[in-house]
Design a protein around this motif. Structure first.
Motif, short mmCIF file in Angstrom:
data_model
loop_
_atom_site.label_atom_id
_atom_site.label_comp_id
_atom_site.label_asym_id
_atom_site.label_seq_id
_atom_site.Cartn_x
_atom_site.Cartn_y
_atom_site.Cartn_z
N VAL A 113 0.83 -1.21 0.00
CA VAL A 113 0.00 0.00 0.00
C VAL A 113 0.86 1.26 0.00
CG1 VAL A 113 -1.69 1.32 1.32
CG2 VAL A 113 -1.94 -1.16 1.11
N ALA A 114 1.99 1.20 0.72
CA ALA A 114 2.86 2.37 0.81
C ALA A 114 3.43 2.78 -0.53
CB ALA A 114 4.00 2.09 1.79
N TRP A 115 3.51 1.83 -1.49
CA TRP A 115 4.01 2.18 -2.82
C TRP A 115 3.14 3.24 -3.49
CZ3 TRP A 115 8.62 1.28 -4.67
CH2 TRP A 115 9.36 0.18 -4.24
N ILE A 116 1.86 3.28 -3.15
CA ILE A 116 0.96 4.26 -3.78
C ILE A 116 1.36 5.68 -3.39
CG2 ILE A 116 -1.44 5.03 -3.96
CD1 ILE A 116 -2.26 2.13 -3.23
N GLY A 117 1.49 5.91 -2.08
CA GLY A 117 1.92 7.23 -1.62
C GLY A 117 3.34 7.55 -2.01
N SER A 118 4.20 6.55 -1.96
CA SER A 118 5.61 6.77 -2.31
C SER A 118 5.76 7.10 -3.79
CB SER A 118 6.43 5.53 -1.97
OG SER A 118 6.44 5.30 -0.58
N ALA A 119 4.90 6.54 -4.64
CA ALA A 119 4.96 6.84 -6.07
C ALA A 119 4.69 8.33 -6.32
CB ALA A 119 3.95 5.98 -6.83
N GLN A 120 3.77 8.90 -5.55
CA GLN A 120 3.49 10.33 -5.69
C GLN A 120 4.73 11.16 -5.33
OE1 GLN A 120 0.15 10.95 -3.07
NE2 GLN A 120 -1.35 10.46 -4.65
N VAL A 121 5.33 10.84 -4.21
CA VAL A 121 6.52 11.57 -3.77
C VAL A 121 7.66 11.40 -4.77
CG1 VAL A 121 8.22 11.83 -1.92
CG2 VAL A 121 5.85 11.28 -1.36
N PHE A 122 7.82 10.18 -5.27
CA PHE A 122 8.89 9.89 -6.23
C PHE A 122 8.75 10.73 -7.49
CE2 PHE A 122 10.07 7.42 -10.04
CZ PHE A 122 11.44 7.33 -9.84
N LEU A 123 7.55 10.78 -8.04
CA LEU A 123 7.34 11.52 -9.29
C LEU A 123 7.54 13.02 -9.07
CD1 LEU A 123 4.27 9.60 -10.75
CD2 LEU A 123 6.58 9.67 -11.70
N VAL A 124 7.08 13.54 -7.93
CA VAL A 124 7.26 14.97 -7.64
C VAL A 124 8.73 15.35 -7.69
CG1 VAL A 124 7.07 16.73 -5.85
CG2 VAL A 124 5.14 15.24 -6.31
N PHE A 125 9.58 14.48 -7.16
CA PHE A 125 11.00 14.80 -7.05
C PHE A 125 11.82 14.29 -8.24
CE2 PHE A 125 9.79 14.90 -2.49
CZ PHE A 125 10.11 16.24 -2.27
N PHE A 126 11.53 13.09 -8.71
CA PHE A 126 12.39 12.47 -9.72
C PHE A 126 12.36 13.22 -11.04
CE2 PHE A 126 13.50 9.13 -12.85
CZ PHE A 126 14.71 8.73 -12.31
N LEU A 127 11.23 13.82 -11.37
CA LEU A 127 11.11 14.58 -12.62
C LEU A 127 11.64 16.01 -12.47
CD1 LEU A 127 7.58 13.44 -13.87
CD2 LEU A 127 9.81 12.63 -14.62
N GLY A 128 12.31 16.28 -11.35
CA GLY A 128 12.80 17.63 -11.07
C GLY A 128 13.66 18.25 -12.16
N PRO A 129 14.69 17.54 -12.68
CA PRO A 129 15.52 18.16 -13.72
C PRO A 129 14.74 18.55 -14.97
CG PRO A 129 16.64 16.26 -12.79
CD PRO A 129 15.25 16.26 -12.22
N LEU A 130 13.81 17.70 -15.40
CA LEU A 130 12.99 18.01 -16.57
C LEU A 130 12.11 19.22 -16.30
CD1 LEU A 130 11.75 17.38 -19.37
CD2 LEU A 130 10.18 15.81 -18.19
N VAL A 131 11.39 19.18 -15.17
CA VAL A 131 10.49 20.28 -14.82
C VAL A 131 11.29 21.55 -14.56
CG1 VAL A 131 8.76 21.08 -13.17
CG2 VAL A 131 8.77 18.70 -13.91
N GLY A 132 12.45 21.43 -13.90
CA GLY A 132 13.29 22.59 -13.64
C GLY A 132 13.79 23.25 -14.91
N LYS A 133 14.18 22.45 -15.89
CA LYS A 133 14.67 23.01 -17.16
C LYS A 133 13.54 23.76 -17.88
CE LYS A 133 16.80 21.78 -21.58
NZ LYS A 133 15.85 22.54 -22.39
N ILE A 134 12.35 23.15 -17.88
CA ILE A 134 11.20 23.80 -18.53
C ILE A 134 10.86 25.10 -17.80
CG2 ILE A 134 8.76 23.55 -19.12
CD1 ILE A 134 9.26 20.52 -19.26
N PHE A 135 10.92 25.07 -16.47
CA PHE A 135 10.64 26.27 -15.68
C PHE A 135 11.65 27.37 -15.98
CE2 PHE A 135 11.76 28.64 -11.82
CZ PHE A 135 10.58 29.32 -11.59
#
Length: 468
Positions: A113-135
């Motif tokens: 069950v914890a994978w569900i909440g952890s997946a949200q946190v992971f995506l928020v942070f892991f896509l940081g370089p892509l989102v940061g470059k676009i920003f």
């Protein structure tokens, strides 16, 4: 139901391809002169020395700039609504965890069950370089709009979910992807509007996380257990609340980092970041801190329930945690503007290590211990998450690279956020041996504080001051 999830996946793919295509598009190297912060269509421009054409250090340039203003404080308000819908919702996952384990997904382990909440946190942070470059490339509003659409669709789709896979795709993947497009731009844009009161402004925007955590925790606790509301309607109500909050955020936030004229445009050079030892230490400190940070909010309610604490109290532990984080986001950040952001962060992280260790005191019916731990853990969590983003300018060369540097920190902390919940569940085991995860995460938090302390020594030596 299957059609709903096909639409969700198609939406995720379409929006992601649009974002990637924007990221791959060439960045302009010249810009026209600006008379206002936002007459360039929302594109973020870096401050440039009009004589040499080089990018000034953020501290030197920002010192002479207007520190705030109507647009800046309105952006803080909008950012707080984004925090309400992102980490406010994530911080209430302890409610989902307990509900899924006891009822909806009772055939699944706490780690699953914890994978569900952890997946949200992971995506928020892991896509940081892509989102940061676009920003940094100026597409602030594009990211906010795309993230808003994805998060609302994910919550609506969750209301139709019946299996673990469907919940993971809707709540973990779709909602998490939307949050990833929302959170980094919303907190990064504040750094462009403030200099002296940067930490305070960041802390005020992060109050939305605390308010969201309290609101979603209280609302979901009762709605999920109410036979007249139930799971599906609870998800749709949450989707409606998120939609309204994100509409306000889109209308109030504005991009732009200064009120002076600029004559060229530049973004940070990622390869040069590896040469900054203080920045590398901050990245490592944030990563280890993230691994331990989610443990209390994810597991405090389950811990109390397993130790026989009355249900009338356990329902309020996560809301108490989030309510206590409100002063944690304001008081330490106000102090940090005077004694130093890194100094305050070190104290907060070390304190969180002690508080996690205090969870060993929870025994059968120990209501007082549960309440005190929720209060102090929430206060430290609010302080740490607010200072995470405010610390970026301390280890940056200028505002032109805030988004990208923050993106790489998010990228490094993503796996830690993903593994935090499942690792805790794995250490807990089917026999619920609480000593193992408590000691492990308390040790990890202490390691994080040590890394920040090492970074603090380097930054203080560079600047020749103690309050860094």
């Amino acid at each position: 139901m299957l059609a709903i999830h096909r639409v969700t996946l198609a939406t995720i793919l379409t929006v992601t391809l649009m974002i990637v295509s924007v990221a791959a598009s060439p960045v302009p190297t010249q810009a026209t002169e600006l008379d206002t912060p936002n007459n360039n269509g929302g594109r973020l421009l870096a401050p440039v020395n009009p004589t040499t054409g080089s990018i000034e250090d953020a501290e030197k340039v920002g010192a002479n700039e207007k520190d705030g203003g109507w647009i800046a404080w309105r952006t803080v308000l909008g950012s707080s609504f984004v925090c309400f819908c992102t980490f406010g919702l994530i911080n209430s996952f302890g409610i989902w965890e307990a509900f899924y384990v006891r009822n909806y997904l009772s055939n699944r382990s706490p780690a699953d069950v914890a994978w569900i909440g952890s997946a949200q946190v992971f995506l928020v942070f892991f896509l940081g370089p892509l989102v940061g470059k676009i920003f940094d490339s100026g597409y602030f509003h594009h990211l906010i709009i795309a993230g808003s659409i994805l998060e609302v669709i994910g919550l609506v789709s969750l209301s139709f979910a019946k299996t673990y896979l469907h919940i993971l795709l809707s709540q973990g993947l779709c909602v998490g992807l939307g949050m990833s497009f929302l959170y980094l731009p919303a907190v990064s844009v504040i750094q462009h509007h403030f200099h002296r009161r940067r930490a305070l402004a960041t802390g005020l925007s992060a109050i939305g996380t605390s308010v969201g955590g309290v609101a979603f925790s209280l609302g979901l606790n009762y709605a999920l257990e109410d036979k007249y509301v139930g799971f599906a309607m609870s998800c749709r109500i949450a989707a409606g609340v998120v939609a309204v909050a994100l509409l306000v955020a889109n209308l109030t936030m504005r991009a732009g980092i200064s009120t002076y004229k600029v004559k060229s445009y530049s973004t940070g050079q990622p390869l040069s970041f590896a040469k900054d030892i203080d920045y590398i230490l901050v990245v490592l400190g944030c990563t280890t801190c993230m691994l331990s940070l989610l443990f209390t909010s994810f597991y405090i309610q389950l811990d109390a329930e397993m130790h026989g604490v009355p249900t009338q109290l356990t329902f309020y532990l996560v809301p108490i945690f989030n309510a206590a984080s409100i002063p944690g986001r304001v008081l330490p950040t106000a102090i940090a503007d005077h004694v130093g952001i890194i100094n305050t962060l070190i104290v907060s992280v070390m304190s969180s290590s002690v508080i996690i260790l205090a969870m060993l005191s929870i025994s059968f019916g120990s209501t007082t211990a549960c309440i005190m731990i929720s209060i102090f853990a929430g206060f430290c969590s609010g302080s740490i998450t607010s200072l995470f983003t405010a610390v970026i300018p301390s280890v940056s060369r200028g505002p032109h690279e805030y988004g990208l540097r923050m993106g790489f920190i998010f990228f490094a902390t993503g796996p830690a956020g993903l593994l935090s919940g499942p690792v805790a569940g794995w250490l807990l085991g089917p026999k619920f041996l609480w000593t193992r995860p408590i000691v492990f995460f308390a040790t990890v938090a202490a390691m994080s504080g040590t890394l920040f302390l090492a970074a603090r020594r380097i930054v203080a030596k560079k600047r020749g001051v103690w309050n860094v």
